[in-house]
Design an enzyme around this catalytic site. Sequence first.
Site, PDB file in Angstrom:
ATOM      1  N   ASP A 100      -5.324   8.206  11.131  1.00  0.00           N
ATOM      2  CA  ASP A 100      -3.949   7.790  11.391  1.00  0.00           C
ATOM      3  C   ASP A 100      -3.425   8.241  12.742  1.00  0.00           C
ATOM      4  OD1 ASP A 100      -2.960   6.277   9.065  1.00  0.00           O
ATOM      5  OD2 ASP A 100      -3.581   8.070   7.981  1.00  0.00           O
ATOM      6  N   GLU A 109       0.861  -1.184   0.000  1.00  0.00           N
ATOM      7  CA  GLU A 109       0.000   0.000   0.000  1.00  0.00           C
ATOM      8  C   GLU A 109       0.896   1.232   0.000  1.00  0.00           C
ATOM      9  OE1 GLU A 109      -1.039  -2.324   2.702  1.00  0.00           O
ATOM     10  OE2 GLU A 109      -2.285  -3.205   1.153  1.00  0.00           O
TER      11      GLU A 109
END
Lengths: 393, 257
Positions: free
Chosen positions: B57, B46
Amino acid sequence: MKHSPDERGFFGKFGGAYIPEMLQANIEELRENYLRIMNSENFQQQFHKLMKDYVGRPSPLYYASRLSQHYGTNIYLKREDLNHTGSHKVNNTIGQILLAKELGKSRIIAETGAGQHGVATATVCALMGLQCVVYMGETDVKRQMPNVLRMQMLGATVVPAMSGNRTLKDAGNEALRDWISNPVDTYYLIGSVVGPHPFPDMVARFQSIISEEIRWQLKEQTGNGLPDYVLACIGGGSNAMGAFYHFIEDPSVKLVAVEAAGLGVDSGETAASIAKGTEGVIQGARTMLMQTDDGQIIEPYSISAGLDYPGIGPAHAHLHDIGREIVIDATDKEALDAAFQLTRLEGIIPALESAHALAGLAKMKFKSDDVVVVNISGRGDKDMDTYIKYMSK
Amino acid sequence: MNRIDTLFQQKKNNVLSVYFTAGHPELNSTASILGELEASGVEMVEIGMPFSDPLADGPVIQDSSSKALKNGMTLKLLFDQLKDIRKDVKIPLLLMGYINPVLQYGVENFCKKCRETGIDGVILPDLPMDIYEESFRKCFEDNGVHFIFLITPQTSDERIRMIDSISGGFIYMVSSAATTGAKSTIAEKQIEYFNRVKALNLKNPLVIGFGISNHETFASACRYANGAIIGSAFVKMLDKATDMKSDIRKFVKEVLG
Ligand SMILES: Cc1ncc(COP(=O)(O)O)c(C=O)c1O
């Protein structure tokens, strides 16, 4: 009502819920319950009782004669600064805390810029005996210290947000991350008409008490409940939406939102999201925001911590898009001057945010028989440092 | 055939996937990191498209994203960097990031560019399912790019089945209620959730991500899914790497055990 969003939270092309799967269950719980709870008799009763006995509503609608004389028109001030905790933010936190209790949540999180929403959240958490964590950009912790201390005295934990410019947007990001990590017991008590659906609609409904009162108060005082203009400052847009809400369907009432231009709309140091923004997605909503060609969000700037936000509530983006809302802007200096003007003419020290709405007065052309309502969203206690510095210059 | 599908047809277990942020640690390290990962035995990657406000995140990927942006990373530049990547790298490649930069790039352009570049899948956590279906699905499918959905411990069985019915490639099983970030163990409660999802017998392969950091967590995740993704732990390693090539090899070797 026409200005309510559709089922998926869209006001025209703006709004929606652009959220990661981690927030899906929480948002769905809210979406499926907020209207039912808010419209229940029990809720309405508790809400209105607290509004009256605890917040001190209705807030006065005051005819400011010397200010009116100065601008050659008729200016009424909606005194949200006189609410308990010193701003309009408490209308929303009372509403949402009742909702959170009804949903059985035990831990409340919030973001804050100027600290007014943080204080209003810490206040209702103390009132209800719930745990409270407030995220606040580190920059704002420094420039709104009195509010940090108030939150702490009220029993809240204030967590400085260290990312980005360390202002309102960054505090919002941290609150959303907290919610992702605490999906079961925690309620995110958002502070403005921003974020994913249903927050923009929910907060607008709680704040709509402002325009509901303006209507009957103005009718009582002038015989006509419809002003020619309503002016309000706009960060995320909750006080403006509250002041506009019950006039949206009366086209004769001009709705004027004043954004923070910072050092100037074209200075690169601004928070004017409509003037400088383009369409995009910020914190879960499709709206107007300041961004680069690459879709990175531009760090905003305003002297006013509560307006220092690169986006704007999706309902405002929509009302502006369809021409229902006029959006103008005021610089730091214009706002400071307007704050001093109100103080000297009327003996009212407004919050720096509200001073932007007042600065809007000089930018409009009013007729002598116009009726102009300015929403004074908060009081200036928290901004005394800034005002004192400006005075000694 | 899409490389992700080929991979999971050939290999049902222990698929190791790695995430890193494009433009970090160096602006132009993207292609060399990809090459090194493939050479080390990583089977899928990814590539993070850095965003200024990465909501889902934790601190490590927030930091790598802001460093990448400071280095001058953009989506345009990323596609330039990847222009010839398929001459060297054969494993499935995905782009992962947030919806706003993709909207500004233009969804049609983005999907077309993914196909031209040889990107097999895209992960955009803040693009919800209903909006994907309504306005995006056709474009992704027309270009043969899989759109990968996330599921979490809070996702109901019913919703998981719905996600399974409209996704391709694999389903990204977020290991716990958290933002991205390394953890050193997998808890009892997570195992219950992994078993619950496994028992649904979904048509798509399952890959576990968030909190996978080393051999131990990788191996236990692989007991409940077809593979696992390591993100923050790898990004953190890159930050401290003194010799990138050998440090990447060492890292992957340790994870594979
Ligand atoms: C007094 C006051 N007015 C206005 C605002 C701006 O928020 P909104 O645009 O949601 O009314 C704030 C935010 O902190 C505030 O404290």
